[in-house]
Design a protein around this motif. Structure first.
Motif, PDB file in Angstrom:
ATOM      1  N   THR A 196       0.817  -1.273   0.136  1.00 13.75           N
ATOM      2  CA  THR A 196       0.086   0.155   0.187  1.00 13.75           C
ATOM      3  C   THR A 196       0.783   1.170   0.054  1.00 13.75           C
ATOM      4  O   THR A 196       0.327   2.291  -0.311  1.00 13.75           O
ATOM      5  CB  THR A 196      -1.043   0.013   1.356  1.00 13.75           C
ATOM      6  N   GLY A 197       1.913   1.055   0.267  1.00 17.02           N
ATOM      7  CA  GLY A 197       3.158   2.222   0.124  1.00 17.02           C
ATOM      8  C   GLY A 197       3.378   2.930   1.480  1.00 17.02           C
ATOM      9  O   GLY A 197       4.330   3.481   1.436  1.00 17.02           O
ATOM     10  N   THR A 198       2.463   2.867   2.524  1.00 14.44           N
ATOM     11  CA  THR A 198       2.557   3.706   3.688  1.00 14.44           C
ATOM     12  C   THR A 198       1.748   2.937   4.599  1.00 14.44           C
ATOM     13  O   THR A 198       1.579   1.844   4.717  1.00 14.44           O
ATOM     14  CB  THR A 198       1.833   5.094   3.156  1.00 14.44           C
ATOM     15  N   ASP A 199       1.932   3.510   5.846  1.00 14.63           N
ATOM     16  CA  ASP A 199       1.286   3.032   7.203  1.00 14.63           C
ATOM     17  C   ASP A 199      -0.178   3.390   7.144  1.00 14.63           C
ATOM     18  O   ASP A 199      -0.548   3.539   8.382  1.00 14.63           O
ATOM     19  CB  ASP A 199       2.105   3.536   8.314  1.00 14.63           C
ATOM     20  N   SER A 200      -0.947   3.804   6.120  1.00 13.90           N
ATOM     21  CA  SER A 200      -2.204   3.974   6.151  1.00 13.90           C
ATOM     22  C   SER A 200      -2.942   2.903   6.738  1.00 13.90           C
ATOM     23  O   SER A 200      -2.619   1.675   6.570  1.00 13.90           O
ATOM     24  CB  SER A 200      -2.705   4.400   5.020  1.00 13.90           C
ATOM     25  N   VAL A 201      -4.257   3.385   7.542  1.00  9.73           N
ATOM     26  CA  VAL A 201      -5.194   2.227   7.770  1.00  9.73           C
ATOM     27  C   VAL A 201      -5.956   1.966   6.684  1.00  9.73           C
ATOM     28  O   VAL A 201      -6.456   2.623   5.849  1.00  9.73           O
ATOM     29  CB  VAL A 201      -5.947   2.656   8.925  1.00  9.73           C
ATOM     30  N   GLY A 202      -5.927   0.528   6.119  1.00 13.03           N
ATOM     31  CA  GLY A 202      -6.616   0.394   4.838  1.00 13.03           C
ATOM     32  C   GLY A 202      -5.740   0.759   3.813  1.00 13.03           C
ATOM     33  O   GLY A 202      -4.376   0.740   3.892  1.00 13.03           O
ATOM     34  N   LEU A 203      -6.229   1.027   2.521  1.00 14.58           N
ATOM     35  CA  LEU A 203      -5.391   1.372   1.370  1.00 14.58           C
ATOM     36  C   LEU A 203      -5.668   2.844   0.929  1.00 14.58           C
ATOM     37  O   LEU A 203      -7.161   2.973   0.662  1.00 14.58           O
ATOM     38  CB  LEU A 203      -5.677   0.478   0.230  1.00 14.58           C
ATOM     39  N   ALA A 204      -5.007   3.963   1.076  1.00 13.36           N
ATOM     40  CA  ALA A 204      -5.253   5.141   0.709  1.00 13.36           C
ATOM     41  C   ALA A 204      -4.817   5.502  -0.736  1.00 13.36           C
ATOM     42  O   ALA A 204      -3.567   5.463  -1.092  1.00 13.36           O
ATOM     43  CB  ALA A 204      -4.510   6.084   1.755  1.00 13.36           C
ATOM     44  N   PRO A 205      -5.952   5.450  -1.609  1.00 13.16           N
ATOM     45  CA  PRO A 205      -5.578   5.578  -3.181  1.00 13.16           C
ATOM     46  C   PRO A 205      -4.629   6.704  -3.401  1.00 13.16           C
ATOM     47  O   PRO A 205      -3.747   6.762  -4.180  1.00 13.16           O
ATOM     48  CB  PRO A 205      -6.788   5.767  -3.547  1.00 13.16           C
ATOM     49  N   GLY A 206      -4.692   7.825  -2.703  1.00 12.83           N
ATOM     50  CA  GLY A 206      -3.770   8.978  -2.759  1.00 12.83           C
ATOM     51  C   GLY A 206      -2.366   8.738  -2.307  1.00 12.83           C
ATOM     52  O   GLY A 206      -1.391   9.718  -2.611  1.00 12.83           O
ATOM     53  N   GLU A 207      -1.947   7.604  -1.606  1.00 10.74           N
ATOM     54  CA  GLU A 207      -0.891   7.328  -1.207  1.00 10.74           C
ATOM     55  C   GLU A 207      -0.111   5.922  -1.449  1.00 10.74           C
ATOM     56  O   GLU A 207       1.124   6.041  -1.395  1.00 10.74           O
ATOM     57  CB  GLU A 207      -0.830   7.144   0.548  1.00 10.74           C
ATOM     58  N   ALA A 208      -1.004   5.388  -2.240  1.00  6.83           N
ATOM     59  CA  ALA A 208      -0.420   3.904  -2.875  1.00  6.83           C
ATOM     60  C   ALA A 208       0.604   4.332  -4.057  1.00  6.83           C
ATOM     61  O   ALA A 208       0.292   5.134  -4.833  1.00  6.83           O
ATOM     62  CB  ALA A 208      -1.704   3.123  -3.226  1.00  6.83           C
ATOM     63  N   SER A 226     -14.639   1.483  -0.129  1.00 12.41           N
ATOM     64  CA  SER A 226     -16.204   1.557  -0.519  1.00 12.41           C
ATOM     65  C   SER A 226     -16.458   2.652  -1.275  1.00 12.41           C
ATOM     66  O   SER A 226     -17.510   2.427  -1.900  1.00 12.41           O
ATOM     67  CB  SER A 226     -16.853   1.289   0.677  1.00 12.41           C
ATOM     68  N   ASP A 227     -16.039   3.784  -1.224  1.00 12.97           N
ATOM     69  CA  ASP A 227     -16.228   4.961  -1.992  1.00 12.97           C
ATOM     70  C   ASP A 227     -15.419   5.281  -2.921  1.00 12.97           C
ATOM     71  O   ASP A 227     -15.485   6.222  -3.825  1.00 12.97           O
ATOM     72  CB  ASP A 227     -16.538   6.174  -0.798  1.00 12.97           C
ATOM     73  N   ALA A 228     -14.282   4.365  -3.276  1.00 19.26           N
ATOM     74  CA  ALA A 228     -13.462   4.386  -4.320  1.00 19.26           C
ATOM     75  C   ALA A 228     -13.584   4.075  -5.601  1.00 19.26           C
ATOM     76  O   ALA A 228     -14.779   3.336  -5.796  1.00 19.26           O
ATOM     77  CB  ALA A 228     -12.046   4.146  -3.910  1.00 19.26           C
ATOM     78  N   ASP A 229     -12.982   4.082  -6.592  1.00 20.28           N
ATOM     79  CA  ASP A 229     -13.429   3.869  -7.944  1.00 20.28           C
ATOM     80  C   ASP A 229     -12.732   2.613  -8.388  1.00 20.28           C
ATOM     81  O   ASP A 229     -11.992   2.638  -9.498  1.00 20.28           O
ATOM     82  CB  ASP A 229     -13.142   5.054  -8.779  1.00 20.28           C
ATOM     83  N   LYS A 260     -20.483   4.050 -11.855  1.00 19.47           N
ATOM     84  CA  LYS A 260     -20.187   4.901 -13.447  1.00 19.47           C
ATOM     85  C   LYS A 260     -19.142   4.538 -14.084  1.00 19.47           C
ATOM     86  O   LYS A 260     -18.107   4.264 -13.329  1.00 19.47           O
ATOM     87  CB  LYS A 260     -20.186   6.578 -12.895  1.00 19.47           C
ATOM     88  N   ASP A 261     -19.318   4.515 -15.316  1.00 18.52           N
ATOM     89  CA  ASP A 261     -18.153   3.885 -16.159  1.00 18.52           C
ATOM     90  C   ASP A 261     -17.237   4.863 -16.311  1.00 18.52           C
ATOM     91  O   ASP A 261     -17.601   6.085 -16.264  1.00 18.52           O
ATOM     92  CB  ASP A 261     -18.872   3.651 -17.647  1.00 18.52           C
ATOM     93  N   ARG A 262     -15.894   4.621 -16.542  1.00 21.97           N
ATOM     94  CA  ARG A 262     -14.910   5.275 -16.922  1.00 21.97           C
ATOM     95  C   ARG A 262     -15.000   5.756 -18.288  1.00 21.97           C
ATOM     96  O   ARG A 262     -15.574   5.260 -19.181  1.00 21.97           O
ATOM     97  CB  ARG A 262     -13.614   4.797 -16.654  1.00 21.97           C
ATOM     98  N   PRO A 263     -14.418   6.889 -18.604  1.00 19.65           N
ATOM     99  CA  PRO A 263     -14.355   7.629 -20.049  1.00 19.65           C
ATOM    100  C   PRO A 263     -13.690   6.475 -20.843  1.00 19.65           C
ATOM    101  O   PRO A 263     -12.721   5.885 -20.327  1.00 19.65           O
ATOM    102  CB  PRO A 263     -13.715   8.793 -19.952  1.00 19.65           C
ATOM    103  N   ALA A 264     -14.162   5.972 -22.032  1.00 20.63           N
ATOM    104  CA  ALA A 264     -13.696   5.395 -23.119  1.00 20.63           C
ATOM    105  C   ALA A 264     -13.083   5.981 -24.310  1.00 20.63           C
ATOM    106  O   ALA A 264     -14.082   6.498 -24.971  1.00 20.63           O
ATOM    107  CB  ALA A 264     -14.593   4.015 -23.214  1.00 20.63           C
ATOM    108  N   SER A 265     -11.984   5.747 -24.831  1.00 20.68           N
ATOM    109  CA  SER A 265     -11.595   6.397 -26.098  1.00 20.68           C
ATOM    110  C   SER A 265     -11.760   7.747 -26.287  1.00 20.68           C
ATOM    111  O   SER A 265     -12.051   8.357 -27.320  1.00 20.68           O
ATOM    112  CB  SER A 265     -12.360   5.527 -27.204  1.00 20.68           C
ATOM    113  N   GLY A 266     -11.687   8.528 -25.174  1.00 21.94           N
ATOM    114  CA  GLY A 266     -11.594   9.973 -24.918  1.00 21.94           C
ATOM    115  C   GLY A 266     -13.087  10.526 -24.990  1.00 21.94           C
ATOM    116  O   GLY A 266     -13.234  11.656 -25.230  1.00 21.94           O
TER     117      GLY A 266
END
Length: 427
Positions: A230-242, A268-271, A308-314
């Motif tokens: 996870t890259g850091t000592d965050s509780v769980g996985l912090a997407p901004g720190e991973a 649970s609230d991440a993408d 929600k879907d991610r953007p595809a092909s711009g």
């Protein structure tokens, strides 16, 4: 999962407990509690993810204690006790042989799909027992009785059947020492099923969570294909720190398996989808967020059609979600749709001209009735992955309401050349 008021006293109780693991000096513990209360006050917000606040509070605790791993001895004890419990756990997973020993994956009477389900359940039960903290003894019959009781109770939410078909490239976010012994059995079963396992451990010591140190001590590299952090000592996985490598692996995975409440709270609230949450619901806030009672075993799969879907092909894709949509005699001309997902669609007498669809998905099996009306539609109709449609009739007023709502949706999506014409005599 967002922070709730009840998270505050639970968090501070944990701070006090781990402080006493590190020192018996009451003055030091008092300084820790004061500093952590200040950190909590500065960071508390019901708009913040609970684990992000918890991470800041635990970092303050470790800094004031001048101890980078207050749980080091507890983690060793957790693993020792879980290893002693492993033969009993294997009997639950693979079955018991005539000699009283556990069967193996090759001699088990169960099919691999059932073995996977049983292994997931045992792993989830392991999430309940903080073995060393609870003073659990693997030779204690009462301890085994409780373990067996939870096993017989089963999974309150059981999505293992769906998970089993998604094991090609699994990213497995592990949680605590102790239960990792049972997770290891799941890794082996996934690989036997032909899957690839990427393990994600904590980047630094935090609580009783597994780091690279414990992973290597337990021989986990022999049970998985690669190990990331996870890259850091965050509780769980912090997407901004991973690390970018970890995030990329999660985005490309056929399935993410998230073990434990901390990983659920942080993701649970991440993408990230599709993701399966494996845990015991050990606190009220998590139970409410998952939607199940307290103290239940959960293997909950969250799929793409719940985000929600991610953007595809711009090009930004449209994600239309309709539940129990029922239409009678609807005629549509010149409608173009991309990325439409519909659940429980019920249509009678649909007439379509010049309709183009991509990735149309309809759920809820309807038995013998198929999409006959689409086969009779204009030759220019192009559909992929069209599954099932239910048929029924509804009142005129209901269809008027649905027709108008559908028309508003189309206008809101800026769909050109779309018209709703003559819904069986009413519009």
């Amino acid at each position: 999962m967002k922070m709730t008021p009840r998270c505050t006293y639970c968090l501070m109780s944990r701070v006090h407990y781990q402080s006493e693991l590190s020192t018996k000096d009451p003055e030091v513990i008092a300084r820790v509690m004061k500093a952590c209360l200040e950190t909590l006050a500065e960071n508390y917000s019901e708009d913040r993810v609970s684990t992000s606040v918890a991470s800041e509070v635990h970092r303050t605790c470790y800094r004031v204690l001048n101890d980078s791993d207050p749980y080091r001895h507890v983690k060793v004890e957790n693993n020792r006790t879980a290893l002693e419990m492993l033969p009993f756990g294997r009997k639950l997973i693979f079955g018991e042989a005539a000699d009283g020993e556990a069967c193996t994956i090759d001699t088990s009477p169960y099919p691999l799909r059932e073995i996977f389900r049983r292994a997931v359940l045992v792993s989830v039960i392991g999430n309940y027992f903080d073995f060393g903290i609870m003073g659990a003894d693997a030779t204690d019959d009462d301890f085994k009785r409780r373990f067996d009781l939870f096993f017989r109770e089963g999974l309150f939410i059981d999505d293992t059947e769906k998970m089993f078909s998604m094991l090609d490239d699994v990213v497995y976010l592990i949680d605590n020492c102790g239960e990792i012994i049972f997770d290891r059995e799941v890794f082996d079963i996934i690989r036997r099923a032909g899957g690839h396992v990427t393990l994600v451990v904590r980047g630094k010591a935090i609580l009783t969570d597994v780091t690279m140190t414990e992973a290597e001590e337990l021989g986990l590299p022999d049970h998985v294909d690669r190990i990331l952090t996870t890259g850091t000592d965050s509780v769980g996985l912090a997407p901004g720190e991973a690390p970018a490598e970890t995030l990329e692996a999660m985005r490309k995975a056929s399935l993410i398996i998230s073990k434990g409440m901390a990983n659920f709270e942080s993701l649970s609230d991440a993408d990230f989808r599709p993701i399966a949450y494996l845990m015991r619901t050990k606190c009220e806030s998590v139970s409410e967020a998952v939607g199940v009672p307290m103290n239940k075993s959960v293997a909950k799969l969250v799929l793409w059609d719940q985000r929600k879907d991610r953007p595809a092909s711009g090009e930004k894709q449209r994600d239309i979600r309709m539940q129990a949509l029922q239409i009678q005699g609807l005629r549509i001309q010149g409608l173009r749709i991309q990325g439409l997902r519909i659940q429980g669609l019920r249509i009678q007498g649909l007439r379509i001209q010049g309709l183009r669809m991509q990735r149309l998905r309809m759920h809820r099996r309807c038995g013998t009735e198929k999409v006959k009306m689409l086969k009779k539609a204009d030759a220019s109709v192009r559909c992929r992955r069209v599954y099932h449609v239910w048929w029924c009739e509804k009142s005129k007023s209901y269809y008027q309401s649905v027709t108008k709502s559908l028309y508003r949706i189309l206008i809101g999506l800026s769909v050109k050349h779309a018209a709703v014409i003559s819904a069986d005599g009413f519009s």
